[in-house]
Design a protein around this motif. Sequence first.
Motif: not given
Length: 215
Positions: A141-145, A149, A152, A166, A178, A194, A197
Amino acid sequence: MFGKKKSDNGRKRKEIIGEDGKIYVEKKKSNWWKWVLGLFAIAVIGSLLDGSGNENNNASEPNPVKAELPKTTTTVEVTTTKETTTTEEPTTTTISEAERKASEEEMIANTDWKSISWEELMRNSEDYPFSAVEVQGEVQVVQKDGKDIFIQLKGDGDVDQPFMISTSKDDLESNVLEGDWLTVKGYFLQLLQYETVLGAQKEAPLVVAEKITIN
């Protein structure tokens, strides 16, 4: 009646023969009051003389003269020295992006990165706080804020051995997708809890990446 004078201890007295044939002694009147008056007069005159003498003595004595000391004035000169403080502005050194990356690459090259497994960190996490580690795995998983970044990573390709990575967009040479296989060099911080989903609670080692290489 006739009389004759007789002497009594040097004092003369007059004897008088009266008509009856008896002899009478004539007593002279005493003049004591004249002596008292004379002494009083002498005392008054003496006091007057003493008063006049005192006046003369007072008159003859010189009046005291008050001596005045000369007044002196002291002038004190006060010199005020003004201190001038010179504040030097800090020198700002601008480092180019190329220089920054070169410095980071040198630091990474000189660091002894320890290749470590997911199991080792999960079992003995307290032995590796802020340790320089190297891990590998497949991007799940890739999450961006913003520029931050979070990746997982499946450790060694095992979904049950996740790493949380991180990093920053500026530290990536290219976008991470991914399924990419990554080699991550960074610093282990702690075990991070954590939620998946599906709502399951899991725990994974958290690594702050210094260099990510897409294999």
